[in-house]
Write a protein that holds these residues in place. Structure first.
Motif, PDB file in Angstrom:
ATOM      1  N   GLN A 110     -15.650  14.065  47.698  1.00 45.18           N
ATOM      2  CA  GLN A 110     -14.837  14.366  48.934  1.00 45.18           C
ATOM      3  C   GLN A 110     -14.608  13.358  49.261  1.00 45.18           C
ATOM      4  OE1 GLN A 110     -14.073  18.324  49.905  1.00 45.18           O
ATOM      5  NE2 GLN A 110     -14.446  18.751  47.909  1.00 45.18           N
ATOM      6  N   ASP A 111     -15.737  12.826  50.539  1.00 45.72           N
ATOM      7  CA  ASP A 111     -15.320  12.315  52.223  1.00 45.72           C
ATOM      8  C   ASP A 111     -15.718  10.823  51.190  1.00 45.72           C
ATOM      9  OD1 ASP A 111     -16.349  14.584  53.109  1.00 45.72           O
ATOM     10  OD2 ASP A 111     -18.438  14.674  53.444  1.00 45.72           O
TER      11      ASP A 111
ATOM     12  N   ARG B 101     -11.327   8.342  47.347  1.00 44.88           N
ATOM     13  CA  ARG B 101     -10.398   7.668  47.496  1.00 44.88           C
ATOM     14  C   ARG B 101      -9.749   8.210  46.488  1.00 44.88           C
ATOM     15  NH1 ARG B 101      -7.054   2.295  47.565  1.00 44.88           N
ATOM     16  NH2 ARG B 101      -4.858   3.454  47.501  1.00 44.88           N
TER      17      ARG B 101
ATOM     18  N   LYS C 160      -5.682  12.672  52.752  1.00 45.38           N
ATOM     19  CA  LYS C 160      -6.205  11.818  53.391  1.00 45.38           C
ATOM     20  C   LYS C 160      -5.506  10.475  53.989  1.00 45.38           C
ATOM     21  CE  LYS C 160     -10.585  11.023  51.764  1.00 45.38           C
ATOM     22  NZ  LYS C 160     -12.021  11.129  51.100  1.00 45.38           N
ATOM     23  N   ASN C 161      -5.269  10.008  54.658  1.00 42.78           N
ATOM     24  CA  ASN C 161      -4.939   8.508  54.258  1.00 42.78           C
ATOM     25  C   ASN C 161      -5.409   7.704  53.236  1.00 42.78           C
ATOM     26  OD1 ASN C 161      -3.295   9.292  56.671  1.00 42.78           O
ATOM     27  ND2 ASN C 161      -4.889   7.892  58.543  1.00 42.78           N
TER      28      ASN C 161
ATOM     29  N   ASP D 123      -5.415   8.116  50.431  1.00 44.91           N
ATOM     30  CA  ASP D 123      -4.843   8.694  48.650  1.00 44.91           C
ATOM     31  C   ASP D 123      -2.826   8.716  48.487  1.00 44.91           C
ATOM     32  OD1 ASP D 123      -7.502   9.664  48.588  1.00 44.91           O
ATOM     33  OD2 ASP D 123      -6.373  11.819  49.577  1.00 44.91           O
TER      34      ASP D 123
END
Length: 195
Positions: free
Chosen positions: A30-31, A34, A70-71, A73
């Motif tokens: 997840q971290d 993308r 997230k930015n 994605d």
């Protein structure tokens, strides 16, 4: 077979198809990756019952757009009912992008007269078989109330999807690959199922 039993059968069938390859993302995944979020959304009239569609839109806004995106994605929206069609793909780079995506979702209404789960699964398989962008993890949310009612011209009209070879073949195509599929069945005015 009653409508309630048919609904339950289809919902469990979708969960069965997903069950063989459904797994959780690690925190590291997840971290670092993308994501390409693909939402395959039932927009048939039955989704209007018991505030289902409103609940789905709230879920997508709070849990997906605010909670997961997230930015960097991508977010792809596929609608299905009478047919299955891609509405748009957006890359999320700012709060303004999130706000525009929420506004687009807010305008959606469940107005299709039929629900062709077979063609929706075909579209799912087609999307899954596209090459992933390098360094991107595809996450697919398939959201339906499970009421399968294909239009008269559908090849799935009058077909028991639980034993149909074409549908089984689609399930096998979907089960290949390193991606995540979440099937969310809804009913009774709330979201339940797939994670």
């Amino acid at each position: 077979m009653t409508s309630s039993k048919k609904t339950t059968l289809i919902a469990f069938l979708l969960l069965f198809i997903a069950g063989s390859f459904l797994f959780s993302q690690s925190q590291a995944d997840q971290d670092t990756k993308r994501r390409d979020f693909v939402v395959i959304l039932d927009v048939s009239g039955s989704m209007e019952e018991e505030n289902r569609f409103t609940n789905v839109k709230n879920y997508l806004e709070k849990e997906v757009i605010d909670g997961l995106l997230k930015n960097g994605d991508d977010f792809t929206l596929v609608l299905f009912g009478t047919s299955a069609r891609e509405q748009f793909t957006r890359t999320i780079n700012s709060d303004a992008d999130r706000a525009a995506l929420k506004a687009d979702l807010a305008r959606l209404e469940p107005t299709d007269n039929f629900t062709d789960i077979g063609v929706a699964m075909e579209k799912t398989a087609e999307i899954i078989e596209r090459p992933e962008k390098a360094g991107t993890r595809r996450v697919i949310l398939f959201i339906t109330d499970g009421l399968n009612a294909p239009p008269p011209d559908s090849k799935y009209r009058g077909v028991d999807l639980s034993v149909d070879e074409r549908f089984k073949s689609i399930g096998e195509r979907i089960s290949r690959g390193a991606w995540f599929l979440y099937v969310i069945g809804i009913g009774g005015g709330r979201i339940y199922g797939g994670k």
